[in-house]
Design a protein around this motif. Structure first.
Motif, PDB file in Angstrom:
ATOM      1  N   UNK A   1      43.704 -29.848  41.094  1.00 30.15           N
ATOM      2  CA  UNK A   1      44.039 -29.500  42.475  1.00 30.15           C
ATOM      3  C   UNK A   1      44.889 -30.626  43.049  1.00 30.15           C
ATOM      4  N   UNK A   2      45.943 -30.274  43.727  1.00 30.17           N
ATOM      5  CA  UNK A   2      46.795 -31.269  44.375  1.00 30.17           C
ATOM      6  C   UNK A   2      46.626 -31.142  45.880  1.00 30.17           C
TER       7      UNK A   2
ATOM      8  N   UNK B   1      47.321 -29.720  52.489  1.00 24.34           N
ATOM      9  CA  UNK B   1      47.816 -28.666  51.618  1.00 24.34           C
ATOM     10  C   UNK B   1      47.114 -28.737  50.277  1.00 24.34           C
ATOM     11  N   UNK B   2      46.504 -27.631  49.874  1.00 24.62           N
ATOM     12  CA  UNK B   2      45.811 -27.536  48.590  1.00 24.62           C
ATOM     13  C   UNK B   2      46.594 -26.607  47.678  1.00 24.62           C
ATOM     14  N   UNK B   3      46.977 -27.098  46.512  1.00 22.01           N
ATOM     15  CA  UNK B   3      47.747 -26.275  45.604  1.00 22.01           C
ATOM     16  C   UNK B   3      47.524 -26.725  44.168  1.00 22.01           C
ATOM     17  N   UNK B   4      48.275 -26.144  43.264  1.00 21.97           N
ATOM     18  CA  UNK B   4      48.169 -26.439  41.843  1.00 21.97           C
ATOM     19  C   UNK B   4      48.842 -27.774  41.513  1.00 21.97           C
ATOM     20  N   UNK B   5      48.165 -28.594  40.735  1.00 28.08           N
ATOM     21  CA  UNK B   5      48.765 -29.827  40.246  1.00 28.08           C
ATOM     22  C   UNK B   5      49.490 -29.470  38.951  1.00 28.08           C
ATOM     23  N   UNK B   6      50.710 -28.968  39.113  1.00 27.07           N
ATOM     24  CA  UNK B   6      51.457 -28.551  37.931  1.00 27.07           C
ATOM     25  C   UNK B   6      52.215 -29.748  37.349  1.00 27.07           C
ATOM     26  N   UNK B   7      53.095 -29.495  36.415  1.00 30.02           N
ATOM     27  CA  UNK B   7      53.837 -30.576  35.766  1.00 30.02           C
ATOM     28  C   UNK B   7      54.581 -31.458  36.767  1.00 30.02           C
ATOM     29  N   UNK B   8      55.085 -30.850  37.817  1.00 29.31           N
ATOM     30  CA  UNK B   8      55.866 -31.630  38.776  1.00 29.31           C
ATOM     31  C   UNK B   8      55.010 -32.626  39.554  1.00 29.31           C
ATOM     32  N   UNK B   9      53.688 -32.395  39.564  1.00 33.36           N
ATOM     33  CA  UNK B   9      52.814 -33.311  40.260  1.00 33.36           C
ATOM     34  C   UNK B   9      52.830 -34.715  39.671  1.00 33.36           C
TER      35      UNK B   9
END
Length: 287
Positions: free
Chosen positions: A164-165, A183-191
């Motif tokens: 979680x990001x 803001x809660x979102x996906x910790x994807x590769x860009x994180x």
């Protein structure tokens, strides 16, 4: 550890469904949540289907590098937890905060402290090997389970928050009202910054990790509560449950892809594929 080639990862950009609401306990706190991610079927697959972030090192999971601390509270929490570890529970046991941490840099200029690695190219010093008699995986995670507490009480912030990001910013509305926006979102590769695109594999984009049985907002309830507070989490959970009931969800494509083979074979998944999420990181596996 031999594994079949990983499935492809879904693209980073796809339609997402977002919700915004005020924290019932604080009218100056605005929560902005990515429902597509929180209702996905992502679950931590460390020790089973995890491919690892470096080629040929699946057993490391996402622990191939040291974890940077966010602040003094983060450092002090890990320091207190590490003091509970022994050579029998921590394979690479070291005494003294400065002996199991080191100074590095996140941006190439500003010094920052992180957990040490076993060697120049080795994984985090807290990672026990799979065949270690005291148990494989994160020594801090395992100690928390032994002590009957949630792993977030012992592990570095970045370790228990993933994937979680949370981003926090003070924003000003057109009428001059100032709010703290979480803001809660996906910790994807860009994180991870530019280097995230070079990871050998990343779980949030892979259908191999979207195999859970419950919505992620449920399996990650302790983490989400820690990130936004109890009242805000309860409001978020109510909203998520309502969206599930409505069936009107922008589904995470990795969750859809994970369900597709069963559907193609004429079988329905064991539980509804949309929306949902599972697992969070395992409460028994010591990632």
């Amino acid at each position: 550890m031999s594994r079949t080639p990983p499935t492809r990862e879904v693209p980073l950009d796809f339609p997402r469904e977002w919700i915004e609401f005020l924290d019932p306990a604080d009218e100056q706190h605005l929560v902005r949540a990515d429902l597509t991610w929180l209702l996905s079927r992502w679950t931590c697959v460390f020790g089973s289907a995890c491919r690892g972030i470096l080629p040929g090192r699946a057993e490391d999971g996402c622990c191939s590098h040291g974890a940077f601390f966010t602040d003094a509270d983060d450092e002090n929490r890990v320091k207190a937890a590490a003091a509970k570890l022994t050579p029998q529970t921590w394979q690479h046991h070291r005494r003294g905060f400065k002996n199991y941490t080191e100074v590095d840099t996140v941006d190439g200029t500003k010094p920052a402290r992180r957990t040490a690695t076993r060697s120049a190219d080795g994984p985090c010093v807290f990672l026990n090997e799979a065949d270690f008699a005291g148990g494989g995986g994160c020594a801090l995670h395992a100690q928390a389970l032994r002590d009957g507490v949630h792993p977030l009480a012992y592990k570095p912030d970045v370790c228990w928050q993933l994937p979680v990001r949370r981003e926090q910013d003070w924003i000003t509305r057109p009428d001059g009202t100032k709010l703290l926006q979480s803001t809660l979102t996906e910790f994807d590769r860009r994180g991870w910054g530019p280097g995230g695109h070079d990871l050998a594999w990343w779980c949030t984009s892979s259908s191999e990790a979207h195999v859970g049985t419950e919505p992620m907002y449920l399996t990650y309830a302790p983490e989400l509560t820690a990130l936004i507070g109890t009242a805000a989490y309860e409001k978020l959970a109510t909203i998520c449950a309502a969206r599930i009931k409505s069936g009107l969800i922008a589904v995470h494509p990795a969750t859809a892809e994970a369900a597709a083979p069963q559907r193609r074979g004429g079988r329905e998944p064991a539980s509804p594929p949309f929306p949902g999420g599972s697992g969070g990181h395992s409460r028994t596996a010591s990632r």
